[in-house]
Write a protein that holds these residues in place. Structure first.
Motif, PDB file in Angstrom:
ATOM      1  N   VAL A  40       0.842  -1.200   0.000  1.00 27.88           N
ATOM      2  CA  VAL A  40       0.000   0.000   0.000  1.00 27.88           C
ATOM      3  C   VAL A  40       0.876   1.249   0.000  1.00 27.88           C
ATOM      4  N   ALA A  41       1.930   1.258   0.793  1.00 29.63           N
ATOM      5  CA  ALA A  41       2.826   2.419   0.828  1.00 29.63           C
ATOM      6  C   ALA A  41       3.502   2.631  -0.528  1.00 29.63           C
ATOM      7  N   GLN A  52       0.882   3.938  -3.004  1.00 30.16           N
ATOM      8  CA  GLN A  52       0.560   5.338  -2.712  1.00 30.16           C
ATOM      9  C   GLN A  52       1.662   6.258  -3.216  1.00 30.16           C
ATOM     10  N   TYR A  95       1.367   6.447  -6.962  1.00 33.04           N
ATOM     11  CA  TYR A  95       0.199   7.257  -7.320  1.00 33.04           C
ATOM     12  C   TYR A  95       0.530   8.750  -7.208  1.00 33.04           C
ATOM     13  N   GLU A  96       1.185   9.139  -6.118  1.00 38.15           N
ATOM     14  CA  GLU A  96       1.534  10.544  -5.913  1.00 38.15           C
ATOM     15  C   GLU A  96       2.574  11.023  -6.925  1.00 38.15           C
ATOM     16  N   GLU A 121      -2.625   6.307 -13.767  1.00 38.69           N
ATOM     17  CA  GLU A 121      -3.328   6.759 -12.565  1.00 38.69           C
ATOM     18  C   GLU A 121      -4.503   5.831 -12.254  1.00 38.69           C
ATOM     19  N   GLU A 172      -4.786   3.578  -8.967  1.00 37.15           N
ATOM     20  CA  GLU A 172      -5.923   3.798  -8.077  1.00 37.15           C
ATOM     21  C   GLU A 172      -6.644   2.481  -7.780  1.00 37.15           C
ATOM     22  N   LEU A 218      -4.334   0.327  -5.513  1.00 32.08           N
ATOM     23  CA  LEU A 218      -4.308   0.892  -4.168  1.00 32.08           C
ATOM     24  C   LEU A 218      -5.610   0.603  -3.431  1.00 32.08           C
ATOM     25  N   SER A 272      -5.685  -1.815  -0.217  1.00 33.63           N
ATOM     26  CA  SER A 272      -6.165  -1.192   1.021  1.00 33.63           C
ATOM     27  C   SER A 272      -7.390  -1.918   1.565  1.00 33.63           C
TER      28      SER A 272
END
Length: 95
Positions: free
Chosen positions: A46-47, A50, A53-54, A75, A79, A82, A86
């Protein structure tokens, strides 16, 4: 596909996987070790998702076509990944 609803007696763990081969140009530089707790591995996944994604979002702000369309597709994939990772992690944490 049939779901296995048999209660587990142990927590899921990772299998060994290599990465960082530069498309097989050299032996793997990095690996995921076998036996890592699945929940811990998901936290790391997940990290990583993320962060990707950023980073993609920052590139998207500066890009013009045709690269912009590729970044939008990336993207969308990030998404989804993620959200799925999550959701699995949240499900594990809730029991």
């Amino acid at each position: 596909m049939t779901l296995d609803t048999t209660p587990r007696t142990s927590r899921p763990t990772t299998a060994h996987a290599n990465f960082g081969t530069c498309h097989d140009a050299h032996p793997p530089m990095f690996s995921v070790h076998a036996g890592i707790d699945g929940e811990d591995a998901l936290v790391c996944a997940v990290a990583a998702l993320q962060a990707a994604y950023e980073t993609n979002a920052m590139a998207l702000e500066k890009a013009s076509e045709p690269l912009r369309s590729l970044l939008v597709a990336t993207e969308n994939s990030l998404e989804k990944g993620l959200a799925l990772a999550s959701a699995v992690l949240d499900g594990i944490e809730r029991g």
